[in-house]
Enzyme design. Structure first.
Site, PDB file in Angstrom:
ATOM      1  N   HIS A   1       0.840  -1.203   0.000  1.00 20.84           N
ATOM      2  CA  HIS A   1       0.000   0.000   0.000  1.00 20.84           C
ATOM      3  C   HIS A   1       0.880   1.261   0.000  1.00 20.84           C
ATOM      4  O   HIS A   1       0.631   2.208  -0.733  1.00 20.84           O
ATOM      5  CB  HIS A   1      -0.897   0.033   1.246  1.00 20.84           C
TER       6      HIS A   1
ATOM      7  N   LYS B   1     -16.116  -6.923   5.198  1.00 22.31           N
ATOM      8  CA  LYS B   1     -14.966  -7.444   5.933  1.00 22.31           C
ATOM      9  C   LYS B   1     -14.939  -6.866   7.342  1.00 22.31           C
ATOM     10  O   LYS B   1     -15.001  -5.656   7.523  1.00 22.31           O
ATOM     11  CB  LYS B   1     -13.661  -7.014   5.246  1.00 22.31           C
TER      12      LYS B   1
ATOM     13  N   ARG C   1      -2.147  -6.214  -8.309  1.00 23.97           N
ATOM     14  CA  ARG C   1      -1.066  -7.177  -8.124  1.00 23.97           C
ATOM     15  C   ARG C   1      -1.124  -8.299  -9.145  1.00 23.97           C
ATOM     16  O   ARG C   1      -0.122  -8.725  -9.696  1.00 23.97           O
ATOM     17  CB  ARG C   1      -1.140  -7.806  -6.721  1.00 23.97           C
TER      18      ARG C   1
ATOM     19  N   SER D   1      -2.819  -7.901   2.793  1.00 25.84           N
ATOM     20  CA  SER D   1      -3.172  -7.651   4.196  1.00 25.84           C
ATOM     21  C   SER D   1      -3.600  -8.948   4.868  1.00 25.84           C
ATOM     22  O   SER D   1      -3.306  -9.169   6.045  1.00 25.84           O
ATOM     23  CB  SER D   1      -4.315  -6.637   4.298  1.00 25.84           C
TER      24      SER D   1
HETATM   25  P1  ADP Z   1      -9.893  -3.620  -0.209  1.00 24.33           P
HETATM   26  O1  ADP Z   1     -10.504  -3.987   1.090  1.00 24.33           O
HETATM   27  O2  ADP Z   1     -10.618  -2.530  -0.956  1.00 24.33           O
HETATM   28  O3  ADP Z   1      -9.503  -4.764  -1.093  1.00 24.33           O
HETATM   29  P2  ADP Z   1      -7.123  -3.332   0.568  1.00 24.33           P
HETATM   30  O4  ADP Z   1      -6.765  -2.579   1.788  1.00 24.33           O
HETATM   31  O5  ADP Z   1      -6.928  -4.803   0.615  1.00 24.33           O
HETATM   32  O6  ADP Z   1      -8.575  -2.880   0.235  1.00 24.33           O
HETATM   33  O7  ADP Z   1      -6.355  -2.739  -0.677  1.00 24.33           O
HETATM   34  C1  ADP Z   1      -6.537  -1.417  -1.128  1.00 24.33           C
HETATM   35  C2  ADP Z   1      -5.918  -1.283  -2.510  1.00 24.33           C
HETATM   36  O8  ADP Z   1      -4.532  -1.566  -2.434  1.00 24.33           O
HETATM   37  C3  ADP Z   1      -6.488  -2.255  -3.546  1.00 24.33           C
HETATM   38  O9  ADP Z   1      -6.553  -1.594  -4.800  1.00 24.33           O
HETATM   39  C4  ADP Z   1      -5.457  -3.353  -3.598  1.00 24.33           C
HETATM   40  O10 ADP Z   1      -5.446  -4.006  -4.851  1.00 24.33           O
HETATM   41  C5  ADP Z   1      -4.193  -2.539  -3.393  1.00 24.33           C
HETATM   42  N1  ADP Z   1      -3.105  -3.357  -2.852  1.00 24.33           N
HETATM   43  C6  ADP Z   1      -3.133  -4.160  -1.773  1.00 24.33           C
HETATM   44  N2  ADP Z   1      -1.942  -4.756  -1.584  1.00 24.33           N
HETATM   45  C7  ADP Z   1      -1.131  -4.309  -2.584  1.00 24.33           C
HETATM   46  C8  ADP Z   1       0.235  -4.575  -2.970  1.00 24.33           C
HETATM   47  N3  ADP Z   1       0.976  -5.441  -2.284  1.00 24.33           N
HETATM   48  N4  ADP Z   1       0.720  -3.941  -4.061  1.00 24.33           N
HETATM   49  C9  ADP Z   1      -0.062  -3.096  -4.764  1.00 24.33           C
HETATM   50  N5  ADP Z   1      -1.351  -2.800  -4.472  1.00 24.33           N
HETATM   51  C10 ADP Z   1      -1.881  -3.405  -3.399  1.00 24.33           C
END
Ligand code: ADP
Length: 158
Positions: free
Chosen positions: A18, A42, A91, A129
């Protein structure tokens, strides 16, 4: 006019993946609002207030970044904060399909908001995450996947 982007997510917790997306977006936008959506299905492992504090610490001193949370539709939140852009990270192909659907629905809901995707840097494409949460739940060392923030790195689930 300022280019304002909202980077929405659960950030449960905020990872180096992130952080990398936000930092790479510095050259694209004047302001990036990292916004934690409170209405997702979630259930967060980490309390919202703690997730916000961690992100604030990561970007302490970076004036381009703001941290916020919101209820309701992401596009409505974007309008409220005058953001014309939604920032998301990609990703994998699975991310693409998921993100494509959300972005296209958001486009129907609000024509004036553009979703901008950044491809994950290769070294972060396996960082999720969910995996980081599992490591932390079981007392493993999640430091390699967490931003350089003391509060987050020293946090222990009891
Ligand atoms: P959500 O609950 O909306 O999926 P996340 O917190 O999991 O939110 O992720 C927010 C954004 O960050 C999403 O667009 C996700 O694809 C992106 N993201 C999460 N992990 C990574 C990573 N390792 N590299 C690039 N983008 C990421």
């Amino acid at each position: 006019m300022d280019k304002i982007a909202v980077f929405p997510g659960s950030f449960d917790p905020f990872t180096i993946g992130h952080e990398s997306i936000v930092r790479r977006a510095f050259s694209l936008f004047d302001t990036i609002i990292v916004a934690i959506g409170k209405n997702t299905e979630k259930d967060g492992l980490f309390p919202l207030s703690l997730r916000m504090e961690w992100i604030q610490e990561v970007f302490h001193g970076d004036k381009q970044v703001k941290v916020d949370s919101y209820h309701g539709l992401t596009v409505d939140y974007c309008k409220k904060v005058n953001a014309a852009y939604l920032l998301r990270g990609l990703r994998t192909a699975a991310d693409f399909e998921y993100e494509r659907a959300i972005a296209q629905i958001n486009k129907t809901l609000s024509k004036e908001i553009e979703t901008v995707f950044l491809l994950s840097n290769p070294e972060y494409s396996s960082v999720t995450s969910s995996i980081v949460k599992e490591i932390m739940k079981h007392g493993g060392d999640a430091k390699p996947f967490l931003p350089n923030s003391n509060a987050l790195k020293t946090f222990k689930i009891v």
